[in-house]
Design a protein around this motif. Structure first.
Motif, PDB file in Angstrom:
ATOM      1  N   GLU A  21       4.674  -2.499  -2.050  1.00  0.00           N
ATOM      2  CA  GLU A  21       4.661  -3.141  -0.737  1.00  0.00           C
ATOM      3  C   GLU A  21       3.425  -2.751   0.071  1.00  0.00           C
ATOM      4  O   GLU A  21       2.881  -3.561   0.813  1.00  0.00           O
ATOM      5  CB  GLU A  21       5.927  -2.776   0.050  1.00  0.00           C
ATOM      6  CG  GLU A  21       7.162  -3.510  -0.382  1.00  0.00           C
ATOM      7  CD  GLU A  21       7.104  -4.995  -0.047  1.00  0.00           C
ATOM      8  OE1 GLU A  21       6.330  -5.389   0.845  1.00  0.00           O
ATOM      9  OE2 GLU A  21       7.841  -5.760  -0.687  1.00  0.00           O
ATOM     10  N   VAL A  22       2.977  -1.510  -0.085  1.00  0.00           N
ATOM     11  CA  VAL A  22       1.813  -1.039   0.669  1.00  0.00           C
ATOM     12  C   VAL A  22       0.515  -1.471   0.002  1.00  0.00           C
ATOM     13  O   VAL A  22      -0.319  -2.162   0.601  1.00  0.00           O
ATOM     14  CB  VAL A  22       1.852   0.498   0.816  1.00  0.00           C
ATOM     15  CG1 VAL A  22       0.564   1.004   1.473  1.00  0.00           C
ATOM     16  CG2 VAL A  22       3.063   0.926   1.635  1.00  0.00           C
ATOM     17  N   LEU A  23       0.318  -1.057  -1.227  1.00  0.00           N
ATOM     18  CA  LEU A  23      -0.957  -1.287  -1.896  1.00  0.00           C
ATOM     19  C   LEU A  23      -1.200  -2.760  -2.196  1.00  0.00           C
ATOM     20  O   LEU A  23      -2.350  -3.219  -2.199  1.00  0.00           O
ATOM     21  CB  LEU A  23      -1.022  -0.465  -3.184  1.00  0.00           C
ATOM     22  CG  LEU A  23      -0.926   1.059  -2.990  1.00  0.00           C
ATOM     23  CD1 LEU A  23      -0.876   1.759  -4.341  1.00  0.00           C
ATOM     24  CD2 LEU A  23      -2.087   1.581  -2.151  1.00  0.00           C
ATOM     25  N   VAL A 170      -6.795  -0.733   8.550  1.00  0.00           N
ATOM     26  CA  VAL A 170      -6.059  -1.568   7.603  1.00  0.00           C
ATOM     27  C   VAL A 170      -4.746  -0.895   7.209  1.00  0.00           C
ATOM     28  O   VAL A 170      -3.695  -1.537   7.143  1.00  0.00           O
ATOM     29  CB  VAL A 170      -6.913  -1.863   6.351  1.00  0.00           C
ATOM     30  CG1 VAL A 170      -6.069  -2.556   5.283  1.00  0.00           C
ATOM     31  CG2 VAL A 170      -8.110  -2.717   6.710  1.00  0.00           C
ATOM     32  N   ALA A 171      -4.804   0.418   6.957  1.00  0.00           N
ATOM     33  CA  ALA A 171      -3.594   1.139   6.576  1.00  0.00           C
ATOM     34  C   ALA A 171      -2.552   1.069   7.683  1.00  0.00           C
ATOM     35  O   ALA A 171      -1.348   0.882   7.419  1.00  0.00           O
ATOM     36  CB  ALA A 171      -3.926   2.587   6.245  1.00  0.00           C
ATOM     37  N   LEU A 176       2.440  -1.273  10.070  1.00  0.00           N
ATOM     38  CA  LEU A 176       3.127  -2.076  11.076  1.00  0.00           C
ATOM     39  C   LEU A 176       3.806  -3.286  10.448  1.00  0.00           C
ATOM     40  O   LEU A 176       4.947  -3.628  10.797  1.00  0.00           O
ATOM     41  CB  LEU A 176       2.140  -2.526  12.159  1.00  0.00           C
ATOM     42  CG  LEU A 176       2.716  -3.397  13.279  1.00  0.00           C
ATOM     43  CD1 LEU A 176       3.847  -2.677  14.006  1.00  0.00           C
ATOM     44  CD2 LEU A 176       1.607  -3.813  14.240  1.00  0.00           C
ATOM     45  N   ILE A 177       3.135  -3.929   9.492  1.00  0.00           N
ATOM     46  CA  ILE A 177       3.712  -5.097   8.843  1.00  0.00           C
ATOM     47  C   ILE A 177       5.041  -4.744   8.170  1.00  0.00           C
ATOM     48  O   ILE A 177       6.018  -5.493   8.263  1.00  0.00           O
ATOM     49  CB  ILE A 177       2.726  -5.696   7.818  1.00  0.00           C
ATOM     50  CG1 ILE A 177       1.575  -6.404   8.547  1.00  0.00           C
ATOM     51  CG2 ILE A 177       3.432  -6.669   6.875  1.00  0.00           C
ATOM     52  CD1 ILE A 177       0.466  -6.878   7.630  1.00  0.00           C
ATOM     53  N   ILE A 178       5.080  -3.604   7.493  1.00  0.00           N
ATOM     54  CA  ILE A 178       6.329  -3.209   6.825  1.00  0.00           C
ATOM     55  C   ILE A 178       7.247  -2.423   7.754  1.00  0.00           C
ATOM     56  O   ILE A 178       8.322  -1.985   7.351  1.00  0.00           O
ATOM     57  CB  ILE A 178       6.053  -2.413   5.540  1.00  0.00           C
ATOM     58  CG1 ILE A 178       5.421  -1.048   5.845  1.00  0.00           C
ATOM     59  CG2 ILE A 178       5.180  -3.203   4.578  1.00  0.00           C
ATOM     60  CD1 ILE A 178       5.297  -0.146   4.622  1.00  0.00           C
ATOM     61  N   GLU A 179       6.802  -2.257   9.020  1.00  0.00           N
ATOM     62  CA  GLU A 179       7.567  -1.550  10.054  1.00  0.00           C
ATOM     63  C   GLU A 179       8.070  -0.202   9.537  1.00  0.00           C
ATOM     64  O   GLU A 179       9.274   0.112   9.600  1.00  0.00           O
ATOM     65  CB  GLU A 179       8.735  -2.404  10.557  1.00  0.00           C
ATOM     66  CG  GLU A 179       9.210  -1.952  11.928  1.00  0.00           C
ATOM     67  CD  GLU A 179      10.169  -2.945  12.597  1.00  0.00           C
ATOM     68  OE1 GLU A 179      10.726  -2.574  13.642  1.00  0.00           O
ATOM     69  OE2 GLU A 179      10.353  -4.065  12.084  1.00  0.00           O
TER      70      GLU A 179
END
Length: 208
Positions: A21-23, A170-171, A176-179
């Motif tokens: 989900e992150v990378l 970016v990180a 924030l996108i994945i809260e």
């Protein structure tokens, strides 16, 4: 930037899905799930099945390698095709990473000898057995090797790595996108704070 995430039978889902989900949200990221053999791979709870996109032989030069953990990692400690592949791709990878008991697999392949690394609290002695230096930190960086402690630490490890690769802005955007703002309802997330009765139950569950 190709990111190869290793699958094997009885892997723990969050070990690989958290970093995915992150990378996978980084600019230019191409995530590929790889396994020794073609076919579906079932996780440790037996209810999730993942179809790897490629075999180890088909992925020869990934920029990032990630090995997650799970009960099945115990069967991945003997030298074999996975270890041969890890040693080969590690020669050119920018980052070789692990989550949870994925670190003992890297260590068993000979990649962490004399290196600092972390893993799940119940597997620290396995790291030492294969010549790594166990560290009780949530994320450990030693050279181009990055290891995260148990399961959920893979998200922390991946966010740290995202910052190194794409920059802090970016990180933080990905965070924030994945809260990702943990507020656990219990203080039982590490040996330092968990009640002894909880530790005993956890050890018994892991032994099964």
């Amino acid at each position: 930037m190709q990111i190869a995430i290793v699958l094997y039978p009885d892997f723990t889902a969050l070990d690989v899905v958290g970093p995915y989900e992150v990378l996978g949200r980084l600019p230019g990221a191409e995530v590929v799930f790889v396994a020794e053999d073609p076919g579906l791979v079932r996780n440790d709870q037996r209810s999730l099945v993942v179809s790897p996109e490629a075999t180890l032989d088909e992925v020869t030069n990934p920029d990032i390698v990630l090995v997650g953990g799970g009960p099945g990692s115990r069967l991945q400690l003997d030298d074999g095709k996975l270890h041969e592949w890890l040693r080969a791709v590690d020669r050119t990878s920018t980052w070789t990473t692990s989550v949870c008991t994925g670190a003992p697999i890297l260590a068993a392949a000979g990649l962490l000898r004399g290196r600092r690394a972390t893993t799940h609290w119940a597997a620290m002695e396995v790291l030492a057995r294969f010549g790594a230096i166990p560290v009780h930190d949530r994320v450990v960086v030693d050279g181009h090797y990055v290891s995260g402690a148990g399961v959920s630490a893979g998200i922390d490890m991946s966010l740290m790595l995202a910052g190194r690769i794409a920059g802090d802005d970016v990180a933080q955007m990905v965070q924030l996108i994945i809260e990702y703002a943990p507020e656990p309802p219990y203080a039982a997330g590490s040996l330092d704070v968990a009640p002894e009765s909880v530790v005993e139950r956890a050890r018994a569950a892991l032994a099964r």
